[in-house]
Design an enzyme around this catalytic site. Sequence first.
Site, short mmCIF file in Angstrom:
data_model
loop_
_atom_site.label_atom_id
_atom_site.label_comp_id
_atom_site.label_asym_id
_atom_site.label_seq_id
_atom_site.Cartn_x
_atom_site.Cartn_y
_atom_site.Cartn_z
N SER A 142 -31.36 9.21 17.98
CA SER A 142 -31.78 8.81 16.71
C SER A 142 -30.31 9.38 15.92
O SER A 142 -29.64 10.06 16.46
CB SER A 142 -33.01 9.61 16.10
N TYR A 155 -37.76 17.54 15.31
CA TYR A 155 -37.51 16.04 15.77
C TYR A 155 -35.79 16.02 15.70
O TYR A 155 -35.31 15.54 16.66
CB TYR A 155 -37.65 14.97 14.71
P1 NAD Z 1 -43.83 3.97 17.81
O1 NAD Z 1 -44.97 5.09 17.49
O2 NAD Z 1 -43.81 2.55 17.43
O3 NAD Z 1 -43.81 4.03 19.48
C1 NAD Z 1 -43.82 4.96 20.22
C2 NAD Z 1 -44.14 5.05 21.65
O4 NAD Z 1 -44.16 6.29 22.43
C3 NAD Z 1 -45.34 4.29 21.80
O5 NAD Z 1 -45.72 3.37 23.00
C4 NAD Z 1 -46.50 5.61 22.04
O6 NAD Z 1 -47.53 5.14 22.69
C5 NAD Z 1 -45.63 6.46 22.93
N1 NAD Z 1 -45.86 7.74 22.96
C6 NAD Z 1 -46.15 8.52 22.12
N2 NAD Z 1 -46.37 9.79 22.45
C7 NAD Z 1 -46.57 9.71 23.83
C8 NAD Z 1 -46.70 10.78 25.02
N3 NAD Z 1 -47.09 11.73 24.73
N4 NAD Z 1 -46.81 10.22 26.07
C9 NAD Z 1 -46.25 8.90 26.60
N5 NAD Z 1 -45.81 7.90 25.55
C10 NAD Z 1 -46.21 8.30 24.14
O7 NAD Z 1 -42.41 4.67 17.59
P2 NAD Z 1 -40.77 4.13 17.75
O8 NAD Z 1 -40.12 4.22 16.33
O9 NAD Z 1 -40.81 2.84 18.59
O10 NAD Z 1 -39.84 5.08 18.43
C11 NAD Z 1 -39.43 5.01 19.71
C12 NAD Z 1 -38.50 5.94 19.76
O11 NAD Z 1 -37.49 5.76 18.67
C13 NAD Z 1 -38.87 7.50 19.62
O12 NAD Z 1 -37.94 8.30 20.51
C14 NAD Z 1 -38.28 7.80 18.05
O13 NAD Z 1 -37.74 8.99 17.95
C15 NAD Z 1 -37.05 6.95 18.14
N6 NAD Z 1 -36.59 6.29 16.93
C16 NAD Z 1 -37.38 5.52 16.07
C17 NAD Z 1 -36.94 5.33 14.72
C18 NAD Z 1 -37.33 4.49 13.70
O14 NAD Z 1 -36.80 4.27 12.65
N7 NAD Z 1 -38.69 3.91 14.19
C19 NAD Z 1 -35.50 5.75 14.42
C20 NAD Z 1 -34.56 6.25 15.36
C21 NAD Z 1 -35.27 6.57 16.54
#
Ligand code: NAD
Length: 260
Positions: A142, A155
Amino acid sequence: MHKGKTALVTGSTSGIGLGIARAFAAQGANIVFNGFGDLQEIEALQAKVRDEFGVQTAYHNADMSKPAEIEAMMKFAAEKFGAVDILVNNAGIQHVANVEDFPVERWDAIIAINLTSAFHTTRLALPSMKAKNWGRIINVASVHGLVGSAQKSAYVAAKHGIVGFTKVTALETAHTGITCNAICPGWVLTPLVQKQVDARAAQQGMSNDDAKKSLLSEKQPSGEFVTPEQLGELAIFFSSDAASQVRGVAWNMDGGWVAQ
Ligand code: NAD
């Protein structure tokens, strides 16, 4: 580009992970999905990927906070498709609170899911990648792997940690055909961020649209969300031959967030 290869994407039932899984399927890779959700919906999204891209898919429901379940998932992937050639460590959760109010169990869960799970999947994927002398490990970090924000201590600590882990994995594989890199997204409108939009709308008595604009305007100079599809394309670049000497980087795609 990846016909016959296998990509395992943790947390791929939603958001960025799903976008990255679809991008690898479009390149011909078989996909091992992981993440939580309604089983019928997960089967439907797998069926869509199989139909659209003509690849095979499988799903394992391992909880990324549980090492024994991660071991079972890696074994399942090897039994199903032979080996994991492309590993995308994406699963992640968020919790927003000041340090002194931060629930201890949320801290532990964020470190386990956002950081430690990548250690387990990577240590278990490396032997077969080394045997083939080819592999791609892509860690979804991130912008919070590069800079901090108030109220996101666990985080930010986990994401800085995974950037460090990416560098060490890249160094230990530097003489091989395996690369390890991190992707650092800014705001992406996924369920993880929608929760923060909803909280802002409720706290400040704003509409959903105004809450989105206000969120973006604080940190993301472009004023636009990054999309899962764009992040998928960056992951595809990291997996390409052209990127074989891209090793240990933490590459932001963030609408200018970290340039400030
Ligand atoms: P999201 O909530 O849409 O998806 C998260 C995914 O992780 C889902 O499939 C969920 O079921 C799974 N998950 C959650 N806890 C879990 C566990 N204990 N075991 C297995 N699977 C699990 O979130 P997202 O925004 O797509 O995030 C995905 C990644 O991207 C994360 O690592 C997040 O930190 C990172 N990220 C997101 C953003 C953003 O703005 N959305 C920005 C930077 C980084």
